[in-house]
Design an enzyme around this catalytic site. Structure first.
Site: not given
Lengths: 941, 941
Positions: A38, A40, A162, A413
């Site tokens: 994951h 970001d 997430d 996000h």
């Protein structure tokens, strides 16, 4: 008509059988291990720091190495699988690879060993993003995958593991983009508990009340461990779980122990899901930088667990992907619980509501929103309307890509959400500013081409604070597909001006308005303008109009300020009254519909929890909103006021505190009342964190109901202390009743509806009957322990004592059945603002589009085509007039483009609409809305 | 005669041209980048935890992944190089690899892309190891490399980058093992400063005063940054230095900055070295677990730095190895400074002397030493003498490998050094204990074969504390190549015993000795024996002898304890007097040479610095010795005494404190006085860390000189507050004068030499004239901030209040010219102890070897051959009698082996002696010592 070619075998096998999935075993529990990372697109570090692995002192994370390593390890064993999500990173990596490496990766993709899921430029935030920017960022990522890998690179699964709560509009978009399913990790802890009990962690989400099912139906799966591996099975370099030690010659042989623990976890997980298949996410944030650690141990795990089948074990473990897992769920042919609402707000514990980020970093949220307007208007539309000349011309080379990418990463996000570190927020803003610069070159070229003049142009980016060097002509570009009347406000130092339209048909004298005390305070010592010239303009659809402005040397003095609170201000549409004792609003009337409501409005602050609390040690922070008390502090019972009246505008200026003021503003031709609030620097010398709200208290009988939008599009009904799908135990009476307000909210009863249109995403709720509160600004002194590691306490060079934020709320009072006819266009005008400066009158459209149709996207796709998105902007139920189907003649739409052909695509423009085939899912138990996704062939004029 | 085959091209090219080295550029500064990892064979984690990457919560380190990753990355670019050092790890990894991976690695080794350096099982400690165990562990590692990779796998460079000070004997051994050069990282900071100034960081070390040059000459290089990369250039996953960001499309392009910083470092390094070549170690502890990070950035660094040559840059960067770098130094054909002393003690700052570890963990140090004895005697010699029957027999399968490996890892510089965490120290001890068990099977089989009886045997591992189940026969095995007379001490509960030798020629009655008060205290509540039976035995070279022991039911009572301090005890060789007022020793006389010295001895403790100090915040810890004051605390001015006399032994027992006592012991036939000290639990209820010493104060006029051994072999002269090679500024008057005492130390003047033989490695010095102090035990309350992260505060199940340690000092008083004739055999008897228990009289040798020759190693090599190491054990100058060359007839040496052939090898047995060709180096400005390394062909008897 151009078609995508069938390049690869995978497409032929694509429908309902994904050939690259490993076989499962029918009478066993099949455990799908999904290796993933994951990544970001900015959070604690900037997106480029994450890519390179720079600033590892902040967080160890380097995406270039992740992709290097994963590809290496996939090649070592054809059984291995990996999914990749964030195209912003993959794109950066891809362009640094040799062509032989690119071939290798294509092979892995074609064989399903490397699978893209989600595939947008980023994994967008769901609470604070506008659907238009989300569609753009998804389109950008999916386009790259499509052009690079063809159909085998097309993600079939949306993957929002997430984001902190899930918007129905996101699910609707994903469905319209052709995704077969959607997986996420975070939902309310009570919701999860209920769904575990009832085996409803996998469900069918009906994500629109207006699109005919199954058009917006999306199969949705809730992952078992957020997006982490089960406890004890994290083999990343960032983890400390014991590796599988299977050499009996060395100490601590642990195969038996590992297998026993794994079987226990698998069996306990199987109990809370419906099928003989379960999924385990084997990875987490920025994992797989050294993929060998993961795969070496996963290979062993699969080997040793499956070896027990010879002894009668009924558990089968396999490398898998979300689409392979989804395929098995689909094959199971079960019925699935149906969900119609959304997943807001998100709480991970009784006092831990993630409702603060709805408002966090209000200035960034506004900058992102006007950047989107700027992108659509200056970059996209003007590039299309004036053609290739815009990209290369007398002002150099311009591009829209810089702005598009900046906007795409801003949807992440931890970007527009406001949950990143300060230096990263600065980076997002810097990227947007850079995008603006690149757009301006493009616009300058475009205007030079249209006008035949390459005279240098000035742009007034700081129009809100500084004097713009006025030329004789003010040019206004209207990005909407219908004519718009708009107030223009120009900072000036003169006192009176003569203004005339392009045809000099209408000539008026305008007094100027002295800027407010709050504005003067902010601009102090900066030499900025002391007055504003305000006048109304009209511009044609997708078109320009020009006004001439000249200083009257001996004109009237500026409008004089009255220090007495007026009892009322009004135009032909609205009347607003004030309480002379308090200076506050007291009522609002719609003069056309002859309706009046009581309306008072004031400013308050919640004392942010510092974590020092008996019930929980959770403080308020970038993510979490947790007031120390449910009763907010009133900033001032009364407002000092002054008022001003000119022919263009009436203003009542309210002053509540040195750090809170407001202008109540009514333009001559406006149907909405504007409340321009200014908040900051929020004082913290009392060591108390503050969350500042404004509250509208009305006579409307709301019975606990209120309404908020989902990503700026459909409206959802909310009810205080209530959730539609489970029996809520409310533990935070304020934070637990907050919802994202992306573009608007309203309260209503049978006769009155008060709609508030916002200029950015904010959080809000209706705590009391007839009341609507909106959080405007937050200044906090503690980190909320969700990883960002900083208190949300914004200062800057310009605002060393704390950020000052200004914004607008537009209030519209209507009869409920026709309220949407007012708020839909009103909100679009806020989202897509007119651009000042252009040489001549011009409209890109041959005629205005009907009111129900919004021109969402008009952008150059390649040299021969443009992408056009037209949207029916009314929900099926909200307007008798405008919720009906409409017809648009595309052939006759544009004034400068000759349409050679039209092809319809899915929402993300990575698939032809007629080739879009999705899994069909059966719910456990069909409204006119038209989305047109149309591709144009462009011929330069 | 068997010869190694020339398997690979590399050997042909081996001499003076290493073909796999990258070309350098003649008129440039050539920067040799050496990618490497430093993998401790146990430290914060156990060796197997390090291998697997287990317990990453303690330290992130997983060697399996390092080797996986490095091999992958070497394959990606043939220019890349890597060196690997610790065969203990490489061996573990190798045996888990597929044969195709093994072929791949062989190719990398043959092409010089993967190079082994050092290549021993571990990187041994240099202060506290005995040369015999060091040779064994080097042989084990090098043998594996030889057998796996042939000549291309033979390391040409010794690499001791981490040990804390460097022993001359290590350099001598490396020279005799055929290494061309030696690199290390740590030396005294003053020494380094002087050498930088004088460009003497590269030098020629003449490592023996007895071997004819250049036999023990070793080119020695001091690395520029310890073994770390230069500052700002660490690209491991464990580092945070910025990666090279060379994509101009992304933020923070930094190529220019990186290149500029690199050139500055390279140029400043070049100033302090002699040639146009400099070396940079690109790696550190457990780095390269994700080698991609390193290589990806190193590739870019080389590319961008060398690209500047087109603009006139005179710096050339290349991937290299220590042997490629060494080759360039050799080609430079310069003269090099000559060094004759050693690199002890090591200080990294004025108050930071690494002289504490000379004594740290005294019990582990002793256990390691007797384990070596046990390995040599029970495993190696008996396996050879009784042949294959020992490895498989009635008692199962025995092996010597377990013990050999346990001993090999115990030589590591954080093992026997005592600088590992407690749980790791426990693991080393456990491995040794396991090795003992495996040896006992082998011995049982061996004895069964020799005796024809497979009766079960009892081993008395705890002979020092518990009652051994006495049979009628006590059998003694002598591992030395000459007859030895030895006191046997058996714990018993009877009071008198009849003892007769194998032929029953000599029969004597022996009284038993009650165990001392200190011993009783330690053994309290454990049911151990209360008396000891002491008698003298004689055993033939490499042979057995048997004594019959029987309890006399009505014999005399145990020897009675006298509570009056005797004025003297003596035997025919020695006389020792006591001060009746204090109970302390007062003089020592050699009755044969008629020499007498004044000798007093007492116990003291230094107060360990807690770091709370004006001069420096350095505390004493596992590594560092730093007393708070130069004056130690006297534990007691007087000793309570008791004495005992039997026909076998005379003892004066001294009691200084509840935690310090001593037995002064003189055996009837011994030429050495034994001081058996017992120290512990060291009290810490005063919150003071303590470093306990014993000090011998004599009338010998030492004039600041004293002598300590190097790894148990050659003796080095020391001088207080002095270093031979630089002008010392002494900042720690005690710790800065401590040196490792590995097996012995002496002080002398023209007429008297007092030699102290120790039973383990200890630290010591001669602070005052005529004085010699030895540190016995340390108990500390603070970590010394060198990484181990624990105070050295040993407790255990048996010693919950603190470790109790017992040991022996053997004192010999001689005339200086003949002192070695006494201390050489005496020390060997301590190093190689006799083994009790065997069935019959037997000698493995046909005759004793001459006194000058020590049988160092006798061990099974393969089924047809044994490895024999014979050693001339006298330095060239130390004995008129024994320093002469000697001749040994190998053909007639053994009684059970028929010698078919003999081949001479280098010291580490990985090269034929006559094929050993080393670089010749010219120093800036010869003695009879014979090392025979002989390989035997074995035929089972």
């Amino acid at each position: 008509e151009q078609r995508l070619k069938l390049k690869d075998l995978c497409l032929l096998l694509y429908f309902y059988i994904i050939s690259s999935c490993h076989a499962t075993k029918p009478n066993m529990l099949n455990v799908h291990l999904v290796p993933h990372t994951h990544d970001d697109v900015g959070w604690l570090k900037t997106v480029d720091q994450y890519f390179y692995g720079d600033r590892n002192d902040i967080q160890h994370a380097g995406v270039q190495y992740i992709l290097d390593s994963v590809v290496d390890q996939l090649l070592k064993n054809p059984d291995r699988r990996f999914i990749y999500v964030e195209t912003a990173f993959f794109y950066r990596w891809w362009k640094q690879q040799s062509s032989s490496m690119q071939q290798t990766v294509k092979k892995l993709v074609n064989e399903g060993r490397l699978e893209f899921v989600n595939g947008g430029w980023c994994m967008s935030d769901e609470a604070t993003t506008h659907y238009s920017a989300v569609i753009d960022q998804m389109t950008m990522g999916l386009r790259f995958l499509n052009e690079t890998f063809g159909p085998c690179g097309r993600p079939r699964v949306a993957w929002h593991i997430d984001p902190f709560g899930h918007a129905r509009e996101h699910a609707s978009m994903f469905a319209q983009m052709g995704y077969d399913g959607f997986f996420f990790g975070r939902l309310d802890y009570q919701d999860r508990a209920r769904r575990r009990r009832d085996k409803e962690q996998e469900l069918l989400w009906r994500a629109s009340d207006s699109l005919t099912p199954p058009m917006a139906d999306l199969f949705t799966g809730i992952l078992p461990n957020g997006y982490n591996p089960p406890e004890g099975f994290c083999w990343d370099q960032s983890c400390d779980d014991p590796p599988i030690r299977d050499d009996p010659d060395l100490e601590d042989y642990n195969v038996d122990d590992v297998v026993r623990r794994f079987l226990a976890i698998a069996n306990s997980q199987a109990i809370v899901y419906k099928t003989d298949h379960i999924i385990m996410t084997m990875g987490s944030d920025f994992q797989y930088e050294n993929a060998n650690l993961w795969y070496k141990n996963l290979d062993k795990l699969i080997h040793y667990v499956n070896a027990l089948q010879a002894n009668g074990s009924k558990v089968n473990v396999l490398y898998s992907t979300p689409s392979c897992y989804l395929q098995e769920l689909h094959r199971a042919n079960l019925t699935w619980a149906l969900k119609m609402d959304d997943f807001f707000p998100y709480a991970d514990d009784a006092h831990d509501f993630w409702t603060g980020y709805f408002t966090s970093r209000p200035a960034l949220k506004r900058y992102e929103r006007i950047s989107n307007s700027n992108l659509q208007v200056t970059c996209n539309q003007l590039e299309v309307l004036s053609g290739p000349a815009s990209r290369k011309g007398p002002f150099g080379e311009g591009d829209s890509q810089t702005m598009k990418k900046a906007m795409a990463v801003a949807q992440h996000h931890d970007a527009v959400s406001g949950t990143e570190k300060q230096h990263v927020a600065n980076d997002y803003a810097r990227r947007l500013a850079h995008g603006w610069q690149r757009c301006q070159v493009l616009v300058s070229n475009s205007l030079a081409a249209l006008s035949g003049s390459s005279a240098e142009r000035m742009y007034c980016d700081n129009l809100n604070i500084s004097v713009c060097p006025l030329t004789e002509s003010i040019n206004v570009y209207n990005p909407l597909a219908r004519p718009v009347t708009w107030p223009v406000r120009l900072p000036v130092n003169g006192t009176a001006y003569l203004v005339s339209d392009a045809n000099a048909l209408s000539v008026s004298v305008f007094q100027v308005v002295p800027v407010s005390a709050a504005t003067r305070e902010v601009r102090r010592n900066r030499g900025f303008a002391v007055n504003e010239l305000v006048f109304q303009v009209q511009a044609p659809p997708l078109g320009f109009t020009t006004y001439s402005v000249s200083l009257l040397q001996d004109g009237p003095p500026p409008a004089s300020t009255q220090h007495r609170t007026p009892t009322a201000i009004q135009n032909k549409f609205l009347r607003v009254t004030f309480d002379p004792d308090t200076g506050l609003l007291s009522s609002l009337s719609n003069l056309e519909t002859k309706q009046t409501i009581k309306l008072t409005q004031n400013f308050y602050w919640y004392n942010a929890s510092d974590g020092n609390n008996l019930q929980s040690d959770q403080p308020s922070g970038a993510y979490i909103f947790r007031p120390n008390s449910s009763t907010p502090f009133l900033i001032s019972k009364t407002a000092k006021t002054e008022s001003i009246q000119t022919s263009g505008v009436q203003e009542v200026r309210q002053w509540f505190a040195p750090w809170v003021s407001q202008v109540v503003r009514l333009y001559t031709d406006s149907k909405a009342l504007e409340l321009e609030w200014t908040v900051g620097p929020v004082p913290i010398d009392d060591d108390l964190g503050k969350e500042v709200i404004t509250r509208l208290d009305t006579s409307i009988k709301t019975s606990q109901y209120f309404y908020t939008d989902s990503n700026g599009r459909e409206m959802l009904q909310r009810k205080t202390d209530f959730r539609p799908t489970w029996n809520l135990r409310q533990s935070e009476p304020i934070a637990g009743n907050y919802y994202p307000i992306n573009s608007r909210a309203f309260i209503k009863d049978d006769v009155d509806q008060l709609t508030v249109v916002t200029d950015r995403s904010q959080g809000g709720g209706s705590i009391h009957n007839g009341s609507l509160e909106i959080m405007l600004h937050r200044r906090l002194l503690y980190d909320d322990v969700r990883g960002v590691g900083e208190p949300l306490n914004e200062t800057s060079n310009i605002f060393p004592k704390g950020l000052v934020v200004r914004g607008r709320l537009l209030l519209s009072l209507d009869r409920p059945p026709s309220a949407a006819d007012a708020h839909r266009p009103l909100a679009q005008e806020v989202v897509l603002q007119p651009l000042y400066d252009n040489p001549k009158k011009f409209s890109g459209l041959q005629a205005a589009l009907p009111p129900a149709v919004h021109l969402l996207t008009l952008t150059q796709w390649d040299k021969d085509s443009v992408l056009l998105r037209l949207e029916h902007q009314f929900q099926s139920w909200e307007s008798k007039l405008n919720s009906q189907p409409v017809t648009v003649n595309l052939q006759k739409l544009f004034s400068t483009l000759e349409v050679l052909g039209v092809s319809e695509l899915n929402l993300s423009a990575n698939q032809w609409k007629d080739e879009m085939t999705r899994f069909h899912w059966t719910p456990m138990t069909g409204t006119g809305h038209l989305n047109l996704f149309i591709r144009f062939y462009y011929i330069s004029s």
